[in-house]
Design an enzyme around this catalytic site. Structure first.
Site, mmCIF file in Angstrom:
data_model
loop_
_atom_site.group_PDB
_atom_site.id
_atom_site.type_symbol
_atom_site.label_atom_id
_atom_site.label_comp_id
_atom_site.label_asym_id
_atom_site.label_seq_id
_atom_site.Cartn_x
_atom_site.Cartn_y
_atom_site.Cartn_z
ATOM 1 N N ASP A 50 58.726 -11.846 2.553
ATOM 2 C CA ASP A 50 58.110 -11.533 1.264
ATOM 3 C C ASP A 50 58.883 -10.419 0.565
ATOM 4 O O ASP A 50 59.125 -9.363 1.143
ATOM 5 C CB ASP A 50 56.660 -11.069 1.505
ATOM 6 N N TYR A 55 60.784 -4.449 -5.865
ATOM 7 C CA TYR A 55 61.203 -3.784 -4.622
ATOM 8 C C TYR A 55 62.697 -3.430 -4.670
ATOM 9 O O TYR A 55 63.179 -2.668 -3.832
ATOM 10 C CB TYR A 55 60.951 -4.661 -3.392
ATOM 11 N N LYS A 84 58.267 -12.101 -6.552
ATOM 12 C CA LYS A 84 57.184 -11.849 -7.523
ATOM 13 C C LYS A 84 57.701 -11.479 -8.904
ATOM 14 O O LYS A 84 58.731 -10.802 -9.027
ATOM 15 C CB LYS A 84 56.274 -10.714 -7.005
ATOM 16 N N HIS A 115 52.878 -10.386 -9.951
ATOM 17 C CA HIS A 115 52.749 -9.236 -9.052
ATOM 18 C C HIS A 115 51.476 -8.431 -9.316
ATOM 19 O O HIS A 115 50.802 -7.993 -8.378
ATOM 20 C CB HIS A 115 53.990 -8.348 -9.188
#
Ligand code: A2P
Length: 316
Positions: A50, A55, A84, A115
């Site tokens: 994931d 990120y 996401k 998200h």
């Protein structure tokens, strides 16, 4: 010796696709460490990774995946990869997905999630624009909102660039709005939410189950420093089952039919986090009751002064 065993189970999404019941989380895994953790996870039997645009590690995640596919000869179809959509891309998910795939160096992802249920102004590349008080800006609801975004997301599975679409950080009332939207033709396959032994979210899980939406748990160990692992009940159960408190947390998540996504950059922990034990129904209930007492939400960004997006009564 620990009594835990490697878990290689799957669940089924409402698209009919299989999804591995435990995945590797990569939030807060910096680029260089992230590559190693993805490679280590896949070598140890994980088939589910994931990540997310925000990120800032999609390149490392993709490199880990592609290097593993090359060395193992395992076909891409055996992996389950999620990324996401960030709120600044709310008006053009197709383009955002293409950008993510370019970074991941993949032809498709298995799951693409909204998200957060917020639309963020797209201001010169700033992914988290904020006002003078430091509150994160969102677009006015009537200008663009998660319903508009979901309508755009629905166009993605037919492109083949993602196999399924879903949501993250959505509460019941927001999911209901999606499901009741006349233009909603595809149900979200998944809702990824904060879930750990200090935040049980049983109502939301039941609601998602009833609507055939898989629940994934982010921060299943309580995020940075894994604070929930020092809990008295978890320590007691870890003695009883002869496993670590982390294993109890992950086993609890799997035992509740949710999909935990433990993050680690530590090879031994990555290996351990795929191993679970069968907790008794009574012990699952005990942890849930304990969580309801502790009731600690760790991730709650300050989107704007008057929006707490987790409040069911919130009109947003
Ligand atoms: P590290 O990456 O150094 O292993 P969450 O999955 O809830 O986001 O938790 C992540 C945090 O928990 C990170 O600080 C991670 O540190 C730590 N962690 C991950 N796995 C374990 C484990 N098995 N035991 C203890 N801490 C862990």
């Amino acid at each position: 010796m620990s009594a835990a065993t490697i878990h290689t189970g799957y669940k089924t999404l409402n698209t009919g696709a299989s999804i591995p019941s435990i995945g590797l989380g990569t939030w807060k895994a910096p680029d260089d460490e992230c590559y190693n953790s993805v490679l280590t996870a896949l070598r140890n039997g994980y088939r589910h990774i994931d990540t997310a645009k925000i990120y800032n590690n999609e390149v490392a995640v993709g490199k880990g995946i592609n290097d593993f596919l090359k060395e193992s000869g395992i076909p891409r179809e055996e992996l389950f990869i999620t990324t996401k959509l960030w709120g600044t891309d709310c008006k053009d998910p197709l383009n955002a997905l293409k950008e993510s795939l370019l970074k991941l160096n993949l032809d498709y992802v298995d799951l693409y999630l909204i998200h957060w249920p917020v639309a963020i102004p797209n201001d010169k590349g700033d992914l988290m624009p904020s006002n003078e008080f430091g509150h994160r800006l969102v677009l006015p609801f009537n200008e663009w909102n998660y319903l508009n975004t979901f309508r755009e997301m629905q166009k993605l599975p037919e492109t083949g660039l993602t196999k399924a679409i879903g949501i993250s950080n959505f509460n019941k009332s927001k999911i209901e709005k999606i499901l009741n939207d006349n233009e909603c033709k595809i149900k979200p396959a998944c809702n990824q939410i904060e879930l750990h032994p200090y935040l049980a979210q049983s109502d939301l899980i039941n609601y998602c189950n009833k609507n055939n939406i898989i629940v994934e748990c982010y921060s299943p160990l309580g995020s940075t420093g894994a604070p929930v692992l020092n809990d008295e009940l978890l320590l007691k159960l870890s003695k009883k089952y002869n496993v670590s408190p982390a294993c109890i947390s992950i086993s609890w998540a799997v035992g509740r039919d949710t999909i935990p996504l433990p993050k680690s950059v530590n090879p031994k922990r990555i290996e351990d986090n795929l191993k679970i034990v069968d907790l008794s129904d009574d012990d699952i209930k005990l942890i849930t009751e304990n969580a309801n007492e502790k009731l600690t939400r760790i991730v709650n960004p300050d989107w704007t002064v008057d929006i707490n997006i987790f409040e069911e009564s919130d009109v947003y």
